[in-house]
Design a protein around this motif. Structure first.
Motif, PDB file in Angstrom:
ATOM      1  N   ALA A 101       0.827  -1.205   0.000  1.00  0.00           N
ATOM      2  CA  ALA A 101       0.000   0.000   0.000  1.00  0.00           C
ATOM      3  C   ALA A 101       0.863   1.258   0.000  1.00  0.00           C
ATOM      4  CB  ALA A 101      -0.927  -0.014   1.215  1.00  0.00           C
ATOM      5  N   ILE A 102       1.949   1.245   0.773  1.00  0.00           N
ATOM      6  CA  ILE A 102       2.840   2.403   0.837  1.00  0.00           C
ATOM      7  C   ILE A 102       3.567   2.616  -0.485  1.00  0.00           C
ATOM      8  CG2 ILE A 102       4.954   3.279   1.910  1.00  0.00           C
ATOM      9  CD1 ILE A 102       3.958   2.026   4.529  1.00  0.00           C
ATOM     10  N   VAL A 103       4.032   1.524  -1.086  1.00  0.00           N
ATOM     11  CA  VAL A 103       4.732   1.628  -2.372  1.00  0.00           C
ATOM     12  C   VAL A 103       3.802   2.193  -3.443  1.00  0.00           C
ATOM     13  CG1 VAL A 103       5.781   0.308  -4.240  1.00  0.00           C
ATOM     14  CG2 VAL A 103       6.441  -0.151  -1.878  1.00  0.00           C
ATOM     15  N   GLU A 104       2.561   1.723  -3.478  1.00  0.00           N
ATOM     16  CA  GLU A 104       1.605   2.244  -4.447  1.00  0.00           C
ATOM     17  C   GLU A 104       1.350   3.735  -4.227  1.00  0.00           C
ATOM     18  OE1 GLU A 104      -2.960   1.440  -6.101  1.00  0.00           O
ATOM     19  OE2 GLU A 104      -2.123   0.178  -4.500  1.00  0.00           O
ATOM     20  N   ALA A 105       1.245   4.125  -2.957  1.00  0.00           N
ATOM     21  CA  ALA A 105       1.042   5.543  -2.653  1.00  0.00           C
ATOM     22  C   ALA A 105       2.243   6.368  -3.095  1.00  0.00           C
ATOM     23  CB  ALA A 105       0.789   5.716  -1.160  1.00  0.00           C
ATOM     24  N   LEU A 106       3.439   5.855  -2.861  1.00  0.00           N
ATOM     25  CA  LEU A 106       4.645   6.562  -3.294  1.00  0.00           C
ATOM     26  C   LEU A 106       4.683   6.708  -4.813  1.00  0.00           C
ATOM     27  CD1 LEU A 106       7.322   4.909  -0.975  1.00  0.00           C
ATOM     28  CD2 LEU A 106       6.566   7.293  -0.890  1.00  0.00           C
ATOM     29  N   ASP A 107       4.291   5.651  -5.502  1.00  0.00           N
ATOM     30  CA  ASP A 107       4.311   5.676  -6.967  1.00  0.00           C
ATOM     31  C   ASP A 107       3.337   6.708  -7.526  1.00  0.00           C
ATOM     32  OD1 ASP A 107       6.243   3.720  -7.041  1.00  0.00           O
ATOM     33  OD2 ASP A 107       4.850   2.068  -7.448  1.00  0.00           O
ATOM     34  N   ASN A 108       2.269   6.972  -6.792  1.00  0.00           N
ATOM     35  CA  ASN A 108       1.253   7.914  -7.272  1.00  0.00           C
ATOM     36  C   ASN A 108       1.507   9.349  -6.814  1.00  0.00           C
ATOM     37  OD1 ASN A 108      -0.228   5.981  -8.683  1.00  0.00           O
ATOM     38  ND2 ASN A 108      -1.416   5.430  -6.866  1.00  0.00           N
ATOM     39  N   GLY A 109       2.574   9.547  -6.041  1.00  0.00           N
ATOM     40  CA  GLY A 109       2.913  10.906  -5.612  1.00  0.00           C
ATOM     41  C   GLY A 109       2.777  11.066  -4.113  1.00  0.00           C
ATOM     42  N   LEU A 110       3.849  11.547  -3.479  1.00  0.00           N
ATOM     43  CA  LEU A 110       3.894  11.600  -2.019  1.00  0.00           C
ATOM     44  C   LEU A 110       3.125  12.795  -1.458  1.00  0.00           C
ATOM     45  CD1 LEU A 110       4.992  10.387   0.570  1.00  0.00           C
ATOM     46  CD2 LEU A 110       7.104  11.655   0.223  1.00  0.00           C
ATOM     47  N   ASN A 111       3.292  13.965  -2.028  1.00  0.00           N
ATOM     48  CA  ASN A 111       2.631  15.179  -1.534  1.00  0.00           C
ATOM     49  C   ASN A 111       1.753  15.745  -2.639  1.00  0.00           C
ATOM     50  OD1 ASN A 111       5.804  15.532  -0.275  1.00  0.00           O
ATOM     51  ND2 ASN A 111       4.086  15.393   1.120  1.00  0.00           N
ATOM     52  N   THR A 117      -7.673  10.424  -3.120  1.00  0.00           N
ATOM     53  CA  THR A 117      -8.655   9.343  -3.251  1.00  0.00           C
ATOM     54  C   THR A 117      -8.635   8.363  -2.087  1.00  0.00           C
ATOM     55  OG1 THR A 117      -7.081   7.969  -4.485  1.00  0.00           O
ATOM     56  CG2 THR A 117      -8.491   9.455  -5.768  1.00  0.00           C
ATOM     57  N   LEU A 118      -7.733   8.577  -1.134  1.00  0.00           N
ATOM     58  CA  LEU A 118      -7.560   7.625  -0.047  1.00  0.00           C
ATOM     59  C   LEU A 118      -8.303   8.022   1.227  1.00  0.00           C
ATOM     60  CD1 LEU A 118      -3.719   7.247  -0.572  1.00  0.00           C
ATOM     61  CD2 LEU A 118      -5.452   5.548  -1.188  1.00  0.00           C
ATOM     62  N   GLU A 119      -8.687   9.295   1.350  1.00  0.00           N
ATOM     63  CA  GLU A 119      -9.303   9.779   2.589  1.00  0.00           C
ATOM     64  C   GLU A 119     -10.666   9.154   2.858  1.00  0.00           C
ATOM     65  OE1 GLU A 119      -9.496  14.118   2.539  1.00  0.00           O
ATOM     66  OE2 GLU A 119      -8.007  14.029   0.942  1.00  0.00           O
ATOM     67  N   VAL A 120     -11.537   9.223   1.870  1.00  0.00           N
ATOM     68  CA  VAL A 120     -12.925   8.790   2.076  1.00  0.00           C
ATOM     69  C   VAL A 120     -13.024   7.294   2.379  1.00  0.00           C
ATOM     70  CG1 VAL A 120     -15.201   8.557   0.993  1.00  0.00           C
ATOM     71  CG2 VAL A 120     -13.919  10.704   0.792  1.00  0.00           C
ATOM     72  N   PRO A 121     -12.297   6.426   1.687  1.00  0.00           N
ATOM     73  CA  PRO A 121     -12.395   5.003   2.038  1.00  0.00           C
ATOM     74  C   PRO A 121     -12.027   4.709   3.495  1.00  0.00           C
ATOM     75  CG  PRO A 121     -11.395   5.232  -0.117  1.00  0.00           C
ATOM     76  CD  PRO A 121     -11.504   6.620   0.453  1.00  0.00           C
ATOM     77  N   LEU A 122     -10.962   5.342   3.997  1.00  0.00           N
ATOM     78  CA  LEU A 122     -10.577   5.109   5.386  1.00  0.00           C
ATOM     79  C   LEU A 122     -11.608   5.713   6.335  1.00  0.00           C
ATOM     80  CD1 LEU A 122      -8.682   4.065   7.542  1.00  0.00           C
ATOM     81  CD2 LEU A 122      -7.280   6.132   7.249  1.00  0.00           C
ATOM     82  N   ALA A 123     -12.067   6.924   6.052  1.00  0.00           N
ATOM     83  CA  ALA A 123     -13.077   7.564   6.901  1.00  0.00           C
ATOM     84  C   ALA A 123     -14.360   6.731   6.924  1.00  0.00           C
ATOM     85  CB  ALA A 123     -13.359   8.979   6.397  1.00  0.00           C
ATOM     86  N   ARG A 124     -14.775   6.235   5.764  1.00  0.00           N
ATOM     87  CA  ARG A 124     -15.993   5.428   5.698  1.00  0.00           C
ATOM     88  C   ARG A 124     -15.843   4.146   6.498  1.00  0.00           C
ATOM     89  NH1 ARG A 124     -20.478   7.294   4.281  1.00  0.00           N
ATOM     90  NH2 ARG A 124     -19.753   7.994   2.227  1.00  0.00           N
ATOM     91  N   LEU A 125     -14.687   3.508   6.406  1.00  0.00           N
ATOM     92  CA  LEU A 125     -14.461   2.268   7.136  1.00  0.00           C
ATOM     93  C   LEU A 125     -14.481   2.509   8.642  1.00  0.00           C
ATOM     94  CD1 LEU A 125     -13.841  -0.723   7.034  1.00  0.00           C
ATOM     95  CD2 LEU A 125     -11.433  -0.175   6.687  1.00  0.00           C
ATOM     96  N   MET A 126     -13.873   3.591   9.082  1.00  0.00           N
ATOM     97  CA  MET A 126     -13.896   3.904  10.510  1.00  0.00           C
ATOM     98  C   MET A 126     -15.315   4.236  10.973  1.00  0.00           C
ATOM     99  SD  MET A 126     -10.386   6.102  11.070  1.00  0.00           S
ATOM    100  CE  MET A 126     -10.741   6.296  12.815  1.00  0.00           C
ATOM    101  N   ALA A 320      -3.181   5.462   3.063  1.00  0.00           N
ATOM    102  CA  ALA A 320      -3.029   4.196   2.338  1.00  0.00           C
ATOM    103  C   ALA A 320      -2.762   3.038   3.294  1.00  0.00           C
ATOM    104  CB  ALA A 320      -1.899   4.314   1.320  1.00  0.00           C
ATOM    105  N   ALA A 321      -1.789   3.225   4.197  1.00  0.00           N
ATOM    106  CA  ALA A 321      -1.457   2.149   5.132  1.00  0.00           C
ATOM    107  C   ALA A 321      -2.617   1.886   6.076  1.00  0.00           C
ATOM    108  CB  ALA A 321      -0.206   2.523   5.923  1.00  0.00           C
ATOM    109  N   GLY A 322      -3.294   2.951   6.513  1.00  0.00           N
ATOM    110  CA  GLY A 322      -4.418   2.789   7.425  1.00  0.00           C
ATOM    111  C   GLY A 322      -5.544   1.987   6.814  1.00  0.00           C
ATOM    112  N   TYR A 323      -5.913   2.313   5.594  1.00  0.00           N
ATOM    113  CA  TYR A 323      -7.014   1.595   4.948  1.00  0.00           C
ATOM    114  C   TYR A 323      -6.644   0.140   4.672  1.00  0.00           C
ATOM    115  CZ  TYR A 323     -10.690   0.225   1.762  1.00  0.00           C
ATOM    116  OH  TYR A 323     -11.734  -0.457   1.175  1.00  0.00           O
ATOM    117  N   ALA A 324      -5.426  -0.088   4.195  1.00  0.00           N
ATOM    118  CA  ALA A 324      -4.996  -1.462   3.898  1.00  0.00           C
ATOM    119  C   ALA A 324      -5.038  -2.318   5.160  1.00  0.00           C
ATOM    120  CB  ALA A 324      -3.594  -1.456   3.303  1.00  0.00           C
TER     121      ALA A 324
END
Length: 443
Positions: A101-111, A117-126, A320-324
Protein backbone atom coordinates in the motif's frame (compact mmCIF):
# COMPACT_ATOMS: atom_id res chain seq x y z
CA UNK A 1 -4.67 3.99 48.63
CA UNK A 2 -7.38 2.15 50.57
CA UNK A 3 -6.71 0.43 53.91
CA UNK A 4 -7.25 -2.96 52.26
CA UNK A 5 -4.61 -2.15 49.66
CA UNK A 6 -2.12 -0.91 52.25
CA UNK A 7 -2.45 -4.27 54.00
CA UNK A 8 -2.21 -6.30 50.76
CA UNK A 9 1.02 -8.29 50.24
CA UNK A 10 3.85 -6.32 48.60
CA UNK A 11 7.31 -7.48 47.48
CA UNK A 12 10.42 -6.35 49.37
CA UNK A 13 11.37 -2.92 47.95
CA UNK A 14 14.96 -2.83 49.21
CA UNK A 15 15.83 -6.31 47.92
CA UNK A 16 14.19 -5.65 44.55
CA UNK A 17 16.13 -2.39 44.22
CA UNK A 18 19.44 -4.15 44.90
CA UNK A 19 18.63 -6.90 42.42
CA UNK A 20 17.64 -4.35 39.76
CA UNK A 21 20.95 -2.52 40.24
CA UNK A 22 22.90 -5.74 39.66
CA UNK A 23 20.77 -6.54 36.61
CA UNK A 24 21.45 -3.06 35.22
CA UNK A 25 25.20 -3.64 35.55
CA UNK A 26 24.89 -6.88 33.61
CA UNK A 27 22.75 -5.14 30.98
CA UNK A 28 25.41 -2.45 30.49
CA UNK A 29 28.16 -5.03 29.99
CA UNK A 30 26.05 -6.87 27.38
CA UNK A 31 25.23 -3.80 25.30
CA UNK A 32 28.42 -1.77 24.61
CA UNK A 33 27.27 -0.53 21.19
CA UNK A 34 23.97 0.74 22.58
CA UNK A 35 25.95 2.51 25.28
CA UNK A 36 28.19 4.10 22.64
CA UNK A 37 25.13 5.17 20.64
CA UNK A 38 23.68 6.76 23.77
CA UNK A 39 26.89 8.65 24.49
CA UNK A 40 26.87 10.01 20.94
CA UNK A 41 23.21 11.03 21.29
CA UNK A 42 24.06 12.98 24.45
CA UNK A 43 26.02 15.45 22.33
CA UNK A 44 23.00 16.51 20.28
CA UNK A 45 19.89 15.87 22.41
CA UNK A 46 19.17 16.52 26.10
CA UNK A 47 19.79 13.23 27.82
CA UNK A 48 20.35 11.74 24.36
CA UNK A 49 16.58 11.59 24.10
CA UNK A 50 13.79 13.00 21.96
CA UNK A 51 10.94 10.87 23.33
CA UNK A 52 10.75 10.57 27.11
CA UNK A 53 9.14 7.13 27.31
CA UNK A 54 12.08 5.53 25.52
CA UNK A 55 14.66 6.46 28.13
CA UNK A 56 15.62 4.17 31.01
CA UNK A 57 18.82 3.78 33.02
CA UNK A 58 21.61 2.92 32.62
CA UNK A 59 20.91 3.70 28.93
CA UNK A 60 18.29 2.64 26.40
CA UNK A 61 18.83 0.02 23.73
CA UNK A 62 19.32 1.30 20.20
CA UNK A 63 17.26 -0.79 17.79
CA UNK A 64 18.85 -1.37 14.39
CA UNK A 65 16.03 -3.10 12.51
CA UNK A 66 12.78 -5.00 12.73
CA UNK A 67 11.12 -7.70 10.67
CA UNK A 68 7.77 -9.29 11.37
CA UNK A 69 7.63 -9.90 15.11
CA UNK A 70 11.40 -9.59 15.59
CA UNK A 71 13.76 -6.76 16.56
CA UNK A 72 17.55 -6.55 16.53
CA UNK A 73 19.61 -4.05 18.50
CA UNK A 74 22.95 -2.58 17.43
CA UNK A 75 24.79 -5.19 19.51
CA UNK A 76 23.17 -7.94 17.43
CA UNK A 77 20.77 -9.24 20.09
CA UNK A 78 17.43 -10.49 18.74
CA UNK A 79 14.10 -10.01 20.52
CA UNK A 80 10.51 -11.01 20.07
CA UNK A 81 8.70 -7.68 20.04
CA UNK A 82 6.03 -7.54 22.76
CA UNK A 83 5.85 -3.73 22.78
CA UNK A 84 5.06 -3.04 19.12
CA UNK A 85 5.83 0.69 19.19
CA UNK A 86 3.50 1.08 22.16
CA UNK A 87 0.60 -0.62 20.27
CA UNK A 88 1.19 1.05 16.88
CA UNK A 89 2.86 -1.93 15.16
CA UNK A 90 -0.29 -4.06 15.08
CA UNK A 91 0.86 -5.82 11.90
CA UNK A 92 4.45 -6.45 12.89
CA UNK A 93 7.31 -4.75 11.08
CA UNK A 94 6.91 -4.12 7.33
CA UNK A 95 3.94 -6.41 6.71
CA UNK A 96 3.67 -7.18 2.95
CA UNK A 97 0.14 -5.74 2.71
CA UNK A 98 1.21 -2.49 4.37
CA UNK A 99 4.41 -2.30 2.29
CA UNK A 100 2.45 -2.74 -0.95
CA UNK A 101 0.00 0.00 0.00
CA UNK A 102 2.84 2.40 0.84
CA UNK A 103 4.73 1.63 -2.37
CA UNK A 104 1.60 2.24 -4.45
CA UNK A 105 1.04 5.54 -2.65
CA UNK A 106 4.64 6.56 -3.29
CA UNK A 107 4.31 5.68 -6.97
CA UNK A 108 1.25 7.91 -7.27
CA UNK A 109 2.91 10.91 -5.61
CA UNK A 110 3.89 11.60 -2.02
CA UNK A 111 2.63 15.18 -1.53
CA UNK A 112 -0.46 15.91 -3.59
CA UNK A 113 -1.42 19.33 -2.19
CA UNK A 114 -5.12 18.54 -2.24
CA UNK A 115 -7.82 16.08 -1.36
CA UNK A 116 -6.87 12.57 -2.43
CA UNK A 117 -8.66 9.34 -3.25
CA UNK A 118 -7.56 7.63 -0.05
CA UNK A 119 -9.30 9.78 2.59
CA UNK A 120 -12.92 8.79 2.08
CA UNK A 121 -12.39 5.00 2.04
CA UNK A 122 -10.58 5.11 5.39
CA UNK A 123 -13.08 7.56 6.90
CA UNK A 124 -15.99 5.43 5.70
CA UNK A 125 -14.46 2.27 7.14
CA UNK A 126 -13.90 3.90 10.51
CA UNK A 127 -17.44 5.28 10.50
CA UNK A 128 -18.76 1.77 9.87
CA UNK A 129 -16.59 0.19 12.55
CA UNK A 130 -17.19 2.72 15.34
CA UNK A 131 -20.92 3.26 15.70
CA UNK A 132 -20.77 6.56 17.59
CA UNK A 133 -18.73 8.22 14.83
CA UNK A 134 -21.19 9.96 12.55
CA UNK A 135 -18.50 12.21 11.07
CA UNK A 136 -14.73 12.48 11.56
CA UNK A 137 -11.58 14.38 10.74
CA UNK A 138 -7.98 13.18 10.50
CA UNK A 139 -4.97 14.47 12.42
CA UNK A 140 -1.33 13.41 12.74
CA UNK A 141 -1.37 11.84 16.21
CA UNK A 142 -3.52 10.83 19.14
CA UNK A 143 -2.30 13.94 20.94
CA UNK A 144 -3.68 16.17 18.20
CA UNK A 145 -6.92 14.21 18.14
CA UNK A 146 -7.48 14.82 21.84
CA UNK A 147 -6.53 18.48 21.55
CA UNK A 148 -9.08 18.95 18.78
CA UNK A 149 -11.80 16.99 20.58
CA UNK A 150 -11.37 19.16 23.67
CA UNK A 151 -11.37 22.34 21.56
CA UNK A 152 -14.52 21.17 19.78
CA UNK A 153 -16.21 20.58 23.14
CA UNK A 154 -15.28 23.99 24.53
CA UNK A 155 -16.53 25.81 21.45
CA UNK A 156 -19.69 23.72 21.03
CA UNK A 157 -20.81 24.09 24.66
CA UNK A 158 -19.48 27.60 25.28
CA UNK A 159 -18.07 26.34 28.58
CA UNK A 160 -14.51 26.32 29.93
CA UNK A 161 -13.86 23.42 32.33
CA UNK A 162 -12.75 19.90 31.38
CA UNK A 163 -12.72 16.90 33.71
CA UNK A 164 -9.74 14.57 33.25
CA UNK A 165 -8.48 11.74 35.46
CA UNK A 166 -5.37 11.19 37.52
CA UNK A 167 -3.28 8.51 35.84
CA UNK A 168 -4.67 9.43 32.43
CA UNK A 169 -2.60 10.06 29.32
CA UNK A 170 -4.08 11.80 26.29
CA UNK A 171 -0.82 12.89 24.65
CA UNK A 172 2.42 14.74 25.28
CA UNK A 173 0.64 17.93 26.39
CA UNK A 174 -2.33 16.19 27.99
CA UNK A 175 -0.74 14.01 30.62
CA UNK A 176 -2.19 13.45 34.11
CA UNK A 177 -0.04 10.68 35.60
CA UNK A 178 0.14 12.37 38.98
CA UNK A 179 -2.14 15.32 38.31
CA UNK A 180 -2.00 18.26 35.90
CA UNK A 181 1.50 18.26 34.33
CA UNK A 182 3.52 21.45 33.89
CA UNK A 183 3.73 20.78 30.13
CA UNK A 184 -0.03 20.52 29.65
CA UNK A 185 -1.96 22.97 27.51
CA UNK A 186 -3.51 25.64 29.75
CA UNK A 187 -7.12 24.51 29.72
CA UNK A 188 -9.14 24.71 32.93
CA UNK A 189 -8.80 21.06 33.95
CA UNK A 190 -10.37 19.46 36.99
CA UNK A 191 -8.34 16.31 37.70
CA UNK A 192 -10.46 13.63 39.37
CA UNK A 193 -9.77 10.10 40.68
CA UNK A 194 -10.37 7.32 38.14
CA UNK A 195 -13.13 4.78 38.76
CA UNK A 196 -14.67 7.03 41.42
CA UNK A 197 -18.10 8.11 40.21
CA UNK A 198 -18.99 9.78 43.50
CA UNK A 199 -16.20 12.33 43.00
CA UNK A 200 -17.54 13.18 39.53
CA UNK A 201 -21.04 13.63 40.90
CA UNK A 202 -19.63 16.11 43.43
CA UNK A 203 -17.74 18.00 40.71
CA UNK A 204 -20.87 18.32 38.59
CA UNK A 205 -22.84 19.43 41.63
CA UNK A 206 -20.36 22.27 42.12
CA UNK A 207 -19.55 23.20 38.50
CA UNK A 208 -22.31 21.79 36.27
CA UNK A 209 -22.83 24.94 34.20
CA UNK A 210 -19.10 25.32 33.55
CA UNK A 211 -18.14 21.78 32.48
CA UNK A 212 -17.71 21.40 28.74
CA UNK A 213 -16.46 17.83 28.64
CA UNK A 214 -15.22 14.77 30.42
CA UNK A 215 -12.27 13.09 28.68
CA UNK A 216 -11.58 9.51 29.73
CA UNK A 217 -9.76 6.40 28.56
CA UNK A 218 -11.99 3.32 28.85
CA UNK A 219 -8.81 1.72 30.17
CA UNK A 220 -5.89 3.84 31.40
CA UNK A 221 -3.12 2.36 29.30
CA UNK A 222 -0.03 4.44 30.16
CA UNK A 223 -1.27 4.42 33.76
CA UNK A 224 -0.76 0.66 33.84
CA UNK A 225 -3.69 -0.97 31.99
CA UNK A 226 -6.09 0.07 34.76
CA UNK A 227 -9.51 -1.03 33.58
CA UNK A 228 -12.37 1.46 33.61
CA UNK A 229 -15.21 -0.21 35.49
CA UNK A 230 -18.43 -0.42 33.43
CA UNK A 231 -20.52 1.22 36.15
CA UNK A 232 -18.08 4.14 36.29
CA UNK A 233 -18.04 4.69 32.52
CA UNK A 234 -21.82 4.29 32.28
CA UNK A 235 -22.16 6.81 35.10
CA UNK A 236 -20.03 9.31 33.18
CA UNK A 237 -22.35 8.90 30.20
CA UNK A 238 -25.37 9.57 32.37
CA UNK A 239 -23.88 12.59 34.15
CA UNK A 240 -22.66 14.30 30.99
CA UNK A 241 -26.00 13.83 29.27
CA UNK A 242 -27.86 15.16 32.29
CA UNK A 243 -25.73 18.29 32.55
CA UNK A 244 -25.20 19.13 28.89
CA UNK A 245 -21.48 18.28 28.82
CA UNK A 246 -19.80 16.13 26.19
CA UNK A 247 -18.27 12.73 26.88
CA UNK A 248 -14.98 12.12 25.05
CA UNK A 249 -13.73 8.54 24.89
CA UNK A 250 -10.00 8.46 24.22
CA UNK A 251 -9.77 5.20 22.28
CA UNK A 252 -6.37 5.97 20.78
CA UNK A 253 -5.22 2.61 22.16
CA UNK A 254 -8.40 0.84 23.33
CA UNK A 255 -10.01 0.95 19.87
CA UNK A 256 -8.08 -2.29 19.26
CA UNK A 257 -10.02 -4.16 21.97
CA UNK A 258 -12.81 -5.14 19.58
CA UNK A 259 -13.92 -4.39 16.04
CA UNK A 260 -15.64 -1.29 17.42
CA UNK A 261 -13.40 -0.39 20.36
CA UNK A 262 -14.18 -0.74 24.03
CA UNK A 263 -17.27 1.43 23.59
CA UNK A 264 -18.80 -1.39 21.55
CA UNK A 265 -17.99 -3.93 24.26
CA UNK A 266 -19.64 -1.67 26.86
CA UNK A 267 -22.57 -0.52 24.74
CA UNK A 268 -21.76 3.13 25.54
CA UNK A 269 -22.07 5.83 22.89
CA UNK A 270 -19.75 8.78 23.64
CA UNK A 271 -20.26 12.16 22.03
CA UNK A 272 -16.72 12.20 20.63
CA UNK A 273 -14.08 9.53 20.18
CA UNK A 274 -10.38 9.97 19.50
CA UNK A 275 -8.14 7.57 17.61
CA UNK A 276 -4.48 7.02 16.73
CA UNK A 277 -1.76 4.36 16.94
CA UNK A 278 -2.33 1.19 14.84
CA UNK A 279 -5.14 2.61 12.68
CA UNK A 280 -2.50 4.41 10.61
CA UNK A 281 -0.88 1.11 9.70
CA UNK A 282 2.36 2.17 11.42
CA UNK A 283 2.40 5.69 9.98
CA UNK A 284 1.77 8.87 11.96
CA UNK A 285 -1.99 9.00 12.46
CA UNK A 286 -4.85 10.41 14.46
CA UNK A 287 -8.57 11.05 14.05
CA UNK A 288 -11.45 12.43 16.06
CA UNK A 289 -15.15 12.16 15.39
CA UNK A 290 -18.60 11.64 16.80
CA UNK A 291 -21.93 13.44 16.82
CA UNK A 292 -22.80 15.16 13.56
CA UNK A 293 -23.94 18.36 15.27
CA UNK A 294 -20.63 18.68 17.13
CA UNK A 295 -18.47 17.84 14.13
CA UNK A 296 -20.40 20.12 11.76
CA UNK A 297 -18.72 23.14 13.36
CA UNK A 298 -15.66 22.19 11.27
CA UNK A 299 -17.60 22.41 7.98
CA UNK A 300 -15.70 25.12 6.04
CA UNK A 301 -18.82 25.91 3.99
CA UNK A 302 -20.48 27.41 7.07
CA UNK A 303 -19.90 30.99 8.21
CA UNK A 304 -17.75 31.16 11.32
CA UNK A 305 -16.64 27.54 10.97
CA UNK A 306 -14.13 26.26 13.53
CA UNK A 307 -10.74 26.00 11.77
CA UNK A 308 -8.71 22.81 11.80
CA UNK A 309 -5.45 22.96 9.87
CA UNK A 310 -2.62 20.46 9.44
CA UNK A 311 -0.40 19.93 6.42
CA UNK A 312 -0.16 16.19 6.98
CA UNK A 313 -3.71 15.45 8.20
CA UNK A 314 -4.55 13.58 4.99
CA UNK A 315 -1.04 12.49 3.98
CA UNK A 316 -1.15 9.66 1.49
CA UNK A 317 1.10 7.27 3.43
CA UNK A 318 -1.11 7.25 6.53
CA UNK A 319 -4.31 7.06 4.51
CA UNK A 320 -3.03 4.20 2.34
CA UNK A 321 -1.46 2.15 5.13
CA UNK A 322 -4.42 2.79 7.42
CA UNK A 323 -7.01 1.59 4.95
CA UNK A 324 -5.00 -1.46 3.90
CA UNK A 325 -4.48 -2.56 7.50
CA UNK A 326 -7.99 -1.93 8.76
CA UNK A 327 -9.78 -3.40 5.74
CA UNK A 328 -7.58 -6.42 5.03
CA UNK A 329 -5.77 -7.32 8.27
CA UNK A 330 -7.37 -6.05 11.50
CA UNK A 331 -10.92 -6.99 10.65
CA UNK A 332 -13.53 -7.37 13.43
CA UNK A 333 -12.91 -11.12 13.38
CA UNK A 334 -9.16 -10.67 13.69
CA UNK A 335 -9.70 -8.24 16.57
CA UNK A 336 -11.87 -10.73 18.43
CA UNK A 337 -9.36 -13.55 17.95
CA UNK A 338 -6.37 -11.48 19.07
CA UNK A 339 -8.09 -10.20 22.18
CA UNK A 340 -9.31 -13.66 23.15
CA UNK A 341 -5.71 -14.85 22.82
CA UNK A 342 -4.64 -12.04 25.16
CA UNK A 343 -7.31 -12.91 27.72
CA UNK A 344 -6.05 -16.49 27.85
CA UNK A 345 -2.41 -15.43 28.20
CA UNK A 346 -3.11 -12.96 31.01
CA UNK A 347 -5.14 -15.59 32.84
CA UNK A 348 -2.21 -18.02 32.61
CA UNK A 349 0.27 -15.41 33.87
CA UNK A 350 -1.94 -14.51 36.83
CA UNK A 351 -2.49 -18.22 37.49
CA UNK A 352 1.29 -18.66 37.67
CA UNK A 353 1.55 -15.79 40.18
CA UNK A 354 -1.15 -17.31 42.37
CA UNK A 355 0.31 -20.81 42.14
CA UNK A 356 3.75 -19.59 43.18
CA UNK A 357 2.27 -17.25 45.81
CA UNK A 358 4.22 -14.21 44.59
CA UNK A 359 3.00 -10.66 45.13
CA UNK A 360 2.62 -9.58 41.52
CA UNK A 361 -0.21 -9.45 39.00
CA UNK A 362 -1.05 -8.56 35.40
CA UNK A 363 -3.93 -6.19 34.70
CA UNK A 364 -5.54 -5.29 31.38
CA UNK A 365 -8.02 -6.30 28.73
CA UNK A 366 -7.48 -8.51 25.69
CA UNK A 367 -4.23 -7.90 23.86
CA UNK A 368 -2.96 -5.30 26.38
CA UNK A 369 -1.58 -6.06 29.84
CA UNK A 370 0.69 -4.58 32.50
CA UNK A 371 2.70 -5.98 35.38
CA UNK A 372 2.03 -4.59 38.87
CA UNK A 373 3.42 -5.29 42.34
CA UNK A 374 1.12 -6.69 45.00
CA UNK A 375 -2.16 -8.56 45.01
CA UNK A 376 -4.45 -5.64 45.87
CA UNK A 377 -7.36 -4.63 43.65
CA UNK A 378 -6.20 -1.84 41.34
CA UNK A 379 -8.89 0.73 40.57
CA UNK A 380 -6.61 3.74 40.08
CA UNK A 381 -2.97 4.80 40.21
CA UNK A 382 -3.49 5.57 43.90
CA UNK A 383 -3.67 1.81 44.48
CA UNK A 384 -0.10 1.24 43.28
CA UNK A 385 2.50 0.55 45.96
CA UNK A 386 6.16 1.45 46.56
CA UNK A 387 7.41 -1.78 45.00
CA UNK A 388 6.11 -0.85 41.52
CA UNK A 389 9.28 0.78 40.18
CA UNK A 390 11.93 -1.68 41.40
CA UNK A 391 9.80 -4.67 40.41
CA UNK A 392 9.24 -3.31 36.92
CA UNK A 393 12.91 -2.36 36.52
CA UNK A 394 13.99 -5.87 37.44
CA UNK A 395 11.30 -7.51 35.30
CA UNK A 396 12.19 -5.41 32.27
CA UNK A 397 15.89 -6.23 32.46
CA UNK A 398 15.15 -9.92 32.92
CA UNK A 399 12.79 -10.01 29.95
CA UNK A 400 15.36 -8.23 27.76
CA UNK A 401 17.95 -10.81 28.80
CA UNK A 402 15.48 -13.57 27.81
CA UNK A 403 14.88 -12.00 24.39
CA UNK A 404 11.43 -10.53 25.08
CA UNK A 405 11.15 -6.83 24.28
CA UNK A 406 8.61 -5.23 26.63
CA UNK A 407 8.18 -1.73 28.09
CA UNK A 408 10.24 -0.62 31.04
CA UNK A 409 6.92 0.11 32.80
CA UNK A 410 5.86 -3.54 32.52
CA UNK A 411 3.57 -3.00 29.53
CA UNK A 412 3.05 -5.98 27.19
CA UNK A 413 1.33 -5.84 23.79
CA UNK A 414 0.17 -8.66 21.53
CA UNK A 415 -0.10 -8.19 17.77
CA UNK A 416 -1.25 -10.08 14.71
CA UNK A 417 2.38 -11.10 14.13
CA UNK A 418 2.47 -13.25 17.28
CA UNK A 419 1.83 -16.98 17.14
CA UNK A 420 1.15 -19.37 20.01
CA UNK A 421 4.83 -20.25 20.22
CA UNK A 422 5.66 -16.59 20.87
CA UNK A 423 3.14 -16.43 23.71
CA UNK A 424 4.60 -19.61 25.17
CA UNK A 425 8.05 -18.01 25.01
CA UNK A 426 6.75 -14.98 26.90
CA UNK A 427 5.08 -17.18 29.49
CA UNK A 428 8.30 -19.15 29.98
CA UNK A 429 10.26 -15.91 30.41
CA UNK A 430 7.84 -14.75 33.11
CA UNK A 431 8.10 -18.16 34.81
CA UNK A 432 11.89 -17.93 34.74
CA UNK A 433 11.66 -14.48 36.36
CA UNK A 434 9.64 -15.99 39.19
CA UNK A 435 12.08 -18.90 39.49
CA UNK A 436 15.07 -16.56 39.64
CA UNK A 437 13.70 -13.96 42.04
CA UNK A 438 11.01 -15.80 43.97
CA UNK A 439 12.45 -15.03 47.43
CA UNK A 440 12.18 -11.29 46.64
CA UNK A 441 8.62 -11.49 45.36
CA UNK A 442 6.92 -12.65 48.53
CA UNK A 443 5.47 -10.14 50.94
Amino acid sequence: MSIDNVLAPQPNVAELTRAASLAADAFAKSNPKSEAAHLEALSVMPGGNTRSVLFYPPFPLTIARGEGKRLWDVDGHAYTDFLAEYTTAMYGHSHPVIRAAIVEALDNGLNLTGHNTLEVPLARLMQERFGSVESLRFTNSGTESNLMAIAASLIFTGRKKVIAFKGGYHGGVLTFGSGNSAVNVPHDFIVAPYNNLQSIEAIFAAHADDIAAVIVEPMQVAGGCIVGEPEFLEGLRDLTQRHGALLIFDEVVTSRLSGGGRQALLGIRPDLTTFGKYIGGGMSFGAFGGRQDVMSQFDPRLPGATPHAGTFNNNVLSMAAGYAGLSRLYTPGAAAALNEKGERLRARLNGLCRERNVAMQFTGIGSLMNLHAGLQPIHSVDDLGDAETPLKDLFFLHMIERGCYVARRGFIVLTLAHEEGDLQRLEEAVASFVDRYEPLLHA
